[in-house]
Design a protein around this motif. Structure first.
Motif, PDB file in Angstrom:
ATOM      1  N   GLY A 207      -2.027   5.881  -4.693  1.00 36.94           N
ATOM      2  CA  GLY A 207      -3.178   5.967  -3.816  1.00 36.94           C
ATOM      3  C   GLY A 207      -4.445   6.291  -4.586  1.00 36.94           C
TER       4      GLY A 207
ATOM      5  N   SER B 206      -7.097   7.907  -2.597  1.00 38.38           N
ATOM      6  CA  SER B 206      -7.824   8.732  -1.638  1.00 38.38           C
ATOM      7  C   SER B 206      -7.106  10.063  -1.535  1.00 38.38           C
TER       8      SER B 206
ATOM      9  N   GLN C  68       0.819  -1.206   0.000  1.00 35.57           N
ATOM     10  CA  GLN C  68       0.000   0.000   0.000  1.00 35.57           C
ATOM     11  C   GLN C  68       0.855   1.260   0.000  1.00 35.57           C
ATOM     12  N   SER C  69       2.013   1.193   0.609  1.00 33.15           N
ATOM     13  CA  SER C  69       2.876   2.371   0.664  1.00 33.15           C
ATOM     14  C   SER C  69       3.690   2.568  -0.601  1.00 33.15           C
TER      15      SER C  69
ATOM     16  N   THR D  78     -12.134   3.603  -7.263  1.00 32.68           N
ATOM     17  CA  THR D  78     -10.747   3.132  -7.254  1.00 32.68           C
ATOM     18  C   THR D  78     -10.459   2.218  -8.430  1.00 32.68           C
TER      19      THR D  78
ATOM     20  N   ASN E 218      -5.947   2.226  -2.666  1.00 33.44           N
ATOM     21  CA  ASN E 218      -5.021   2.263  -3.796  1.00 33.44           C
ATOM     22  C   ASN E 218      -5.794   2.258  -5.108  1.00 33.44           C
TER      23      ASN E 218
ATOM     24  N   PRO F 230      -4.449   9.061   4.030  1.00 40.04           N
ATOM     25  CA  PRO F 230      -3.264   8.292   3.637  1.00 40.04           C
ATOM     26  C   PRO F 230      -3.436   6.800   3.904  1.00 40.04           C
ATOM     27  N   LEU F 231      -2.935   6.012   2.965  1.00 37.26           N
ATOM     28  CA  LEU F 231      -2.896   4.555   3.082  1.00 37.26           C
ATOM     29  C   LEU F 231      -4.268   3.941   3.326  1.00 37.26           C
ATOM     30  N   SER F 232      -5.299   4.581   2.788  1.00 35.16           N
ATOM     31  CA  SER F 232      -6.645   4.030   2.956  1.00 35.16           C
ATOM     32  C   SER F 232      -7.146   3.332   1.706  1.00 35.16           C
TER      33      SER F 232
ATOM     34  N   ASN G 136      -7.502  -3.248  -5.239  1.00 37.20           N
ATOM     35  CA  ASN G 136      -7.702  -2.629  -3.929  1.00 37.20           C
ATOM     36  C   ASN G 136      -8.866  -3.285  -3.179  1.00 37.20           C
TER      37      ASN G 136
END
Length: 399
Positions: free
Chosen positions: A32, A34, A27-28, A153, A42, A38-40, A79
């Motif tokens: 993204g 969002s 995920q990092s 997404t 992809n 952050p990191l919610s 995702n």
């Protein structure tokens, strides 16, 4: 007094990393989906790893025969809300999938999808395994609709709209690869619906399912579609234009037949159309072979340009020169260029938008006939293999 908080994890402090921690690492790394969390989420889509120079092969769907389709190997990101992305792949070989029999009346939209099942989250894994390439069957109709749709997404999460119960059940998340519209005669019409994704900081190659207006959630995201584009936080900007880089070849016409002229009246010949920007500079390039049928081998040749798609011998003249050529049926290979700024073109009365540039030519007084030759091999040995072409290059912002 200070107040501290716990982090969720690090790779790899744990003696053993579970699947969700692995997805947290992915995920990092990937783009993204969002804007303010952050990191919610992809961006789901296909990762481009192979191409013939004009199209990506990853998860490309083609008709094999009848109702059977071939799906190429590939890699993708799928995702799942609150769970991170599933890096999924199909290697090393292509596979075939088959639609249900053709409908009796009205066409039907089927979708080829890549679907990921996670038993730990309650998904029911099918016989084909936790990563499956499936055909989701639609309902026939005068104007058929797709059986499932993707969210913002690019992920399919709601399978309940699928008309076939077994396909609607089981859960999982997926991405759409292609639409297969099945006719009553059993003929498939394919639409490539692959969307792209990529690593943060990498250049994302847009795929047929992408829209040029799709927003990005990452300022600085760079995408490629006939040139580099970057997301400035609110809109896409053309990287080459904003920095003045040359775009290179932007238009080209190749000619496969001989275009003969033998007159002292000016004639407009080979040309190409392109989108003109007065702030940029251009180079016009013509290549071909020329023959003469007399011993006084001079020809006047130049470049004219006009708004729209037609150039005549009264259109604005950018440049003209006398071209010496051999006589008595001999052949000359010619490669002519004309660099010019957009401002100079605009000064001729040409406005921004679609324009056409073309070679214009005529035999000078006292000279005999000449002709364009496609290959220059009309009784000539050795043959000259190059076909005629007219090309337009963007050479960057005008200086």
């Amino acid at each position: 007094m200070t107040s501290n908080a716990s982090g969720t994890g690090a790779w790899t402090l744990q003696q053993r990393n579970n699947a969700r921690q692995g997805r947290a690492l992915a995920q990092s790394l990937f783009l993204g989906a969002s804007q303010n969390a952050p990191l919610s989420a992809n961006r789901s889509g296909v990762l481009s790893t192979a191409s013939d120079g004009t199209q990506a092969y990853d998860f490309r769907v083609t008709v094999a025969s009848g109702l059977t389709m071939t799906v190429q190997p590939g890699s993708a990101i799928v995702n799942r809300a609150g769970q991170g992305p599933y890096p999924a792949w199909r290697v090393p070989a292509a596979v075939n999938v088959t639609c249900d029999p053709a409908p009796a009346t009205n066409p039907r939209n089927d979708l080829v999808v890549l679907r990921v099942y996670d038993a730990a989250l309650g998904d029911v894994v099918p016989a084909e395994g936790p990563v499956a390439i499936q055909v989701i069957t639609g309902s026939p109709g005068p104007t058929p609709v797709d059986p499932v749709t993707a969210d913002a997404t690019g992920t399919v999460t709601n399978w309940a709209t699928a008309p076939v119960g077994s396909q609607a059940a089981g859960g999982g998340v997926g991405i759409i690869l292609a639409r297969a519209q099945v006719s009553t005669g059993g003929v498939i019409t394919l639409t490539d619906l692959r969307r792209s994704t990529g690593l943060i900081g990498g250049v994302r190659v847009l795929l047929p399912g992408d829209s040029l207006t799709d927003p990005s959630y990452m300022p600085g995201d760079i995408a490629w579609f006939n040139g580099h584009r970057y997301w400035d936080g609110t809109a896409w900007q053309e990287l080459s234009s904003s920095l003045g880089y040359a775009k290179g070849l932007i238009a080209k016409t190749v000619y496969n037949s001989e275009g003969v002229f033998d007159t002292q009246t000016e004639t407009v010949g080979d040309g190409a159309s392109f989108t003109f920007d007065p702030a940029r500079s251009y180079q016009f390039d013509w290549q071909g072979t020329i023959s003469a049928t007399a011993d006084r081998p001079y020809m006047s040749i130049g470049w004219r340009i006009a708004n729209g798609g037609t150039v005549t011998n009264t259109s604005p003249l950018m440049y003209s020169t006398l071209l010496p050529i051999q006589g008595n049926g001999k052949f000359d290979k010619a490669h002519l260029t004309c660099p010019i700024s957009g401002a100079a073109i605009a000064a001729l009365g040409i406005s921004a938008g679609t324009v056409r540039a073309a070679i214009t030519h005529y035999i000078t007084a006292g000279n005999g006939g000449s002709g364009w030759q496609v290959r220059g091999d009309n009784g000539v040995s050795p043959a000259l293999p190059n076909k005629r072409h007219f090309a337009v290059f963007d050479t960057g912002l005008s200086r």
